[in-house]
Design a protein around this motif. Structure first.
Motif, PDB file in Angstrom:
ATOM      1  N   ALA A 186      16.418  11.699   3.127  1.00 39.77           N
ATOM      2  CA  ALA A 186      15.710  11.992   2.187  1.00 39.77           C
ATOM      3  C   ALA A 186      16.475  12.096   0.681  1.00 39.77           C
ATOM      4  CB  ALA A 186      15.672  13.853   2.236  1.00 39.77           C
ATOM      5  N   THR A 187      17.448  11.053   1.044  1.00 38.11           N
ATOM      6  CA  THR A 187      17.451  10.516  -0.747  1.00 38.11           C
ATOM      7  C   THR A 187      17.955   8.683  -0.715  1.00 38.11           C
ATOM      8  OG1 THR A 187      20.251  11.484   0.470  1.00 38.11           O
ATOM      9  CG2 THR A 187      20.485   9.465  -1.308  1.00 38.11           C
ATOM     10  N   ASP A 188      17.203   8.547  -2.415  1.00 43.54           N
ATOM     11  CA  ASP A 188      17.196   7.331  -2.270  1.00 43.54           C
ATOM     12  C   ASP A 188      18.182   6.875  -2.654  1.00 43.54           C
ATOM     13  OD1 ASP A 188      16.692   4.754  -4.346  1.00 43.54           O
ATOM     14  OD2 ASP A 188      15.571   6.794  -5.276  1.00 43.54           O
ATOM     15  N   LEU A 189      17.785   5.336  -1.914  1.00 46.42           N
ATOM     16  CA  LEU A 189      19.505   4.580  -1.069  1.00 46.42           C
ATOM     17  C   LEU A 189      19.273   4.554  -3.124  1.00 46.42           C
ATOM     18  CD1 LEU A 189      18.559   3.431   2.347  1.00 46.42           C
ATOM     19  CD2 LEU A 189      19.627   5.321   1.297  1.00 46.42           C
ATOM     20  N   THR A 190      19.024   3.705  -3.528  1.00 48.15           N
ATOM     21  CA  THR A 190      19.523   2.709  -4.584  1.00 48.15           C
ATOM     22  C   THR A 190      20.116   3.586  -5.199  1.00 48.15           C
ATOM     23  OG1 THR A 190      17.159   3.060  -5.279  1.00 48.15           O
ATOM     24  CG2 THR A 190      18.589   0.866  -4.083  1.00 48.15           C
ATOM     25  N   THR A 191      20.027   5.132  -5.764  1.00 46.88           N
ATOM     26  CA  THR A 191      20.660   6.052  -6.809  1.00 46.88           C
ATOM     27  C   THR A 191      21.772   7.113  -6.520  1.00 46.88           C
ATOM     28  OG1 THR A 191      18.559   7.353  -6.743  1.00 46.88           O
ATOM     29  CG2 THR A 191      18.345   5.322  -8.590  1.00 46.88           C
ATOM     30  N   GLY A 192      21.410   7.351  -5.149  1.00 49.66           N
ATOM     31  CA  GLY A 192      21.975   8.229  -4.332  1.00 49.66           C
ATOM     32  C   GLY A 192      21.529   9.322  -4.922  1.00 49.66           C
ATOM     33  N   GLU A 193      20.200   9.747  -5.080  1.00 47.51           N
ATOM     34  CA  GLU A 193      19.714  11.632  -5.502  1.00 47.51           C
ATOM     35  C   GLU A 193      18.566  11.642  -4.445  1.00 47.51           C
ATOM     36  OE1 GLU A 193      20.102  12.065  -8.496  1.00 47.51           O
ATOM     37  OE2 GLU A 193      18.445  14.053  -8.413  1.00 47.51           O
ATOM     38  N   LYS A 194      19.605  12.832  -4.531  1.00 51.13           N
ATOM     39  CA  LYS A 194      18.348  13.602  -3.490  1.00 51.13           C
ATOM     40  C   LYS A 194      17.084  13.702  -3.752  1.00 51.13           C
ATOM     41  CE  LYS A 194      22.706  15.115  -0.698  1.00 51.13           C
ATOM     42  NZ  LYS A 194      23.569  16.166  -0.729  1.00 51.13           N
ATOM     43  N   GLU A 268      -4.879   1.756   4.984  1.00 49.28           N
ATOM     44  CA  GLU A 268      -5.100   0.455   5.638  1.00 49.28           C
ATOM     45  C   GLU A 268      -3.576  -0.399   4.894  1.00 49.28           C
ATOM     46  OE1 GLU A 268      -8.543   1.320   3.507  1.00 49.28           O
ATOM     47  OE2 GLU A 268      -8.641   1.548   4.819  1.00 49.28           O
ATOM     48  N   ASN A 269      -3.389  -0.593   3.952  1.00 54.05           N
ATOM     49  CA  ASN A 269      -1.424  -0.684   3.159  1.00 54.05           C
ATOM     50  C   ASN A 269      -0.675  -0.713   2.646  1.00 54.05           C
ATOM     51  OD1 ASN A 269      -2.705  -3.111   5.497  1.00 54.05           O
ATOM     52  ND2 ASN A 269      -3.665  -4.331   3.103  1.00 54.05           N
ATOM     53  N   LYS A 270      -2.050   0.452   1.966  1.00 53.00           N
ATOM     54  CA  LYS A 270      -0.644   1.275   1.348  1.00 53.00           C
ATOM     55  C   LYS A 270      -0.453   3.024   2.234  1.00 53.00           C
ATOM     56  CE  LYS A 270      -4.257   3.221  -2.110  1.00 53.00           C
ATOM     57  NZ  LYS A 270      -4.672   3.700  -1.785  1.00 53.00           N
ATOM     58  N   GLN A 271       0.306   3.401   2.064  1.00 51.70           N
ATOM     59  CA  GLN A 271       0.625   4.920   2.310  1.00 51.70           C
ATOM     60  C   GLN A 271       0.651   6.367   1.211  1.00 51.70           C
ATOM     61  OE1 GLN A 271       4.411   3.405   4.111  1.00 51.70           O
ATOM     62  NE2 GLN A 271       4.913   5.961   2.693  1.00 51.70           N
ATOM     63  N   VAL A 272       0.065   7.398   1.625  1.00 54.17           N
ATOM     64  CA  VAL A 272       0.361   8.669   0.767  1.00 54.17           C
ATOM     65  C   VAL A 272       1.934   8.886   0.212  1.00 54.17           C
ATOM     66  CG1 VAL A 272      -0.675  10.993   0.238  1.00 54.17           C
ATOM     67  CG2 VAL A 272      -1.984   8.917   1.384  1.00 54.17           C
ATOM     68  N   ASP A 273       2.350   9.093  -0.092  1.00 53.26           N
ATOM     69  CA  ASP A 273       3.606   9.921  -0.304  1.00 53.26           C
ATOM     70  C   ASP A 273       3.568  11.186   0.182  1.00 53.26           C
ATOM     71  OD1 ASP A 273       4.128   7.731  -1.668  1.00 53.26           O
ATOM     72  OD2 ASP A 273       4.047   8.893  -3.682  1.00 53.26           O
ATOM     73  N   ALA A 274       4.473  11.411   0.870  1.00 51.97           N
ATOM     74  CA  ALA A 274       4.564  12.367   1.812  1.00 51.97           C
ATOM     75  C   ALA A 274       5.606  13.589   0.691  1.00 51.97           C
ATOM     76  CB  ALA A 274       5.328  11.919   3.053  1.00 51.97           C
ATOM     77  N   THR A 275       4.908  14.803   1.278  1.00 53.13           N
ATOM     78  CA  THR A 275       5.176  16.777   0.334  1.00 53.13           C
ATOM     79  C   THR A 275       6.979  16.528  -0.168  1.00 53.13           C
ATOM     80  OG1 THR A 275       5.034  17.589   2.091  1.00 53.13           O
ATOM     81  CG2 THR A 275       3.693  17.552   0.550  1.00 53.13           C
ATOM     82  N   GLY A 276       7.649  15.651   1.542  1.00 58.43           N
ATOM     83  CA  GLY A 276       9.120  15.808   1.114  1.00 58.43           C
ATOM     84  C   GLY A 276       9.628  14.444   0.540  1.00 58.43           C
ATOM     85  N   ASN A 279      10.803   7.936   2.809  1.00 59.05           N
ATOM     86  CA  ASN A 279       9.830   6.935   2.862  1.00 59.05           C
ATOM     87  C   ASN A 279       9.035   7.266   4.981  1.00 59.05           C
ATOM     88  OD1 ASN A 279       8.863   4.520   2.921  1.00 59.05           O
ATOM     89  ND2 ASN A 279      10.598   3.339   2.770  1.00 59.05           N
ATOM     90  N   TRP A 280       8.213   7.874   4.969  1.00 59.92           N
ATOM     91  CA  TRP A 280       8.275   8.459   6.273  1.00 59.92           C
ATOM     92  C   TRP A 280       7.939   7.409   7.311  1.00 59.92           C
ATOM     93  CZ3 TRP A 280       3.375   7.729   8.617  1.00 59.92           C
ATOM     94  CH2 TRP A 280       2.375   7.125   7.652  1.00 59.92           C
ATOM     95  N   LYS A 281       7.095   6.374   6.458  1.00 59.87           N
ATOM     96  CA  LYS A 281       7.217   4.926   8.386  1.00 59.87           C
ATOM     97  C   LYS A 281       8.634   5.202   8.617  1.00 59.87           C
ATOM     98  CE  LYS A 281       2.733   3.507   7.144  1.00 59.87           C
ATOM     99  NZ  LYS A 281       1.883   2.956   6.543  1.00 59.87           N
ATOM    100  N   ASP A 282       9.858   5.297   7.638  1.00 62.40           N
ATOM    101  CA  ASP A 282      10.659   4.682   8.640  1.00 62.40           C
ATOM    102  C   ASP A 282      11.982   5.536   8.736  1.00 62.40           C
ATOM    103  OD1 ASP A 282      10.884   2.003   7.556  1.00 62.40           O
ATOM    104  OD2 ASP A 282      11.515   1.696   5.864  1.00 62.40           O
TER     105      ASP A 282
END
Ligand code: HEM
Length: 321
Positions: A186-194, A268-276, A279-282
């Motif tokens: 639950a952390t953005d790996l590029t910015t480090g923002e939770k 299909e090829n895109k995913q809906v963002d999770a509420t939390g 990147n839920w597929k990973d």
């Protein structure tokens, strides 16, 4: 014994009991006289229980979503109830250990088989709408789920896979906790923002989770197993129960849960963002996180293929597991 003799003997025992704690039996007998009879609904607090399903939208299926989360949290509480007894037990009794782990497995089995209530039991269109009123809440914020993990295995086994080799029991609980897999998810790996979901969860529960982690340091269920006498450690029934627990908690439940994310959020090829906001597929596939509570119970091959059946589950659903 005749009835009045029985009553006399009961009164004598009661007198003894209340005298021992400096209380007056006669006052308690008055209390008994005036007390209402117990009812089923009072005993289990039924009115309270049935009053806490409060939807935030008018979509009927939202109530299913709320109730099933509540049911799951109650099962989590049952699981923790057994886990605490294992951790607090000093007897090292093998049958006690097996019995408790089997109960936990039974609870997990009920959760796994009932997950179809989520996967098949709601209209996707309704789900996609009412979920917008729930932002940024997510099951990710289930503290009991985190507690079950903490009771099961030392924190170094839950460090994110990319860093797991760098940590051991020599590190402080606080440091290990910072590197736990779900924080990274639950952390953005590029910015480090939770994500806000994670920040709120940390604010509410970090002190409590750290207190528990410190309490069970060197005393998790895994430690309890390792501290058993060698003959008990080799017991095949115990090993099977512990492996079942690992599979239920870290593969089978996560797979069923992930099934609902695919049903509602994959398109299909895109995913809906999770509420939390993960990147839920990973984040959700067990084979990516590789959380294993009792690692020494497995062969190298078993460790390598941990959770691999999700590939079949998702991409070849017809294939028999
Ligand atoms: C339609 C049903 C469900 C969907 C679509 C769903 C979706 C998700 C997603 C996408 C995540 C990743 C975190 C995020 O970004 O939000 C997540 C995490 C989580 N959800 Fe659910 N969920 C569902 C039902 C449930 C239920 C019934 C529970 C029971 C308490 C639950 C408990 C959890 C837990 C414990 C996590 C964290 C998993 C981990 O850290 O490995 N979810 N969920």
């Amino acid at each position: 014994m005749k009835n009045d003799e029985r009553i006399e003997s009961q009164i004598n025992k009661l007198e003894e009991k209340y005298k021992n704690s400096g209380q007056d039996l006669s006052s308690y007998l008055d209390g008994l006289l005036y007390q209402r009879y117990l009812t089923y609904w009072d005993y289990i607090h039924l009115d309270t229980l049935l009053s806490i399903q409060v939807p935030r939208t008018h979509f009927p299926d939202e109530e299913i979503f709320i109730m099933y989360h509540q049911i799951t949290e109650l099962y989590f509480k049952l699981i923790l109830h057994e886990q605490k007894q294992i951790v607090e037990d000093k007897s090292q009794d093998l049958s006690f250990f097996i019995e408790k782990v089997n109960r936990i497995n039974n609870y997990f089995k009920a959760l796994i088989s009932s997950f179809s209530i989520m996967i098949k039991g709601m209209e996707r269109e309704q789900f996609l709408r009412y979920r917008m009123a729930l932002l940024p809440a997510s099951g990710f914020q289930s503290a009991q789920y985190r507690m079950i993990e903490i009771y099961s295995t030392p924190l170094e086994n839950m460090v994110h896979l990319s860093e797991r080799g760098q940590f051991s029991e020599k590190h402080d609980i606080e440091e290990l906790f910072e590197h736990i897999y779900w924080k990274k998810g639950a952390t953005d790996l590029t910015t480090g923002e939770k994500t806000l979901t994670l920040k709120q969860f940390e604010f509410r529960y970090t002190p409590r989770l750290l207190r528990i982690a410190n309490q069970v340091k060197n005393n998790t269920i895994y430690h309890k197993y390792l501290q058993l006498p060698e003959s008990s450690r080799k017991d095949t029934a115990l090993i099977k129960s512990l492996k079942d627990l690992d599979l239920n908690a870290n593969v089978n439940w996560p797979l069923m849960h992930m099934g609902s994310a695919y049903r509602y959020l994959a398109k299909e090829n895109k995913q809906v963002d999770a509420t939390g906001g993960t990147n839920w597929k990973d984040f959700l596939p067990p084979s990516f996180q590789k959380i294993i509570f009792f690692p020494t119970l497995y062969t190298e091959e078993e460790l390598d293929s941990w959770g691999k059946q999700w590939v079949d589950h998702i991409f070849n659903p017809e294939k028999k597991q």
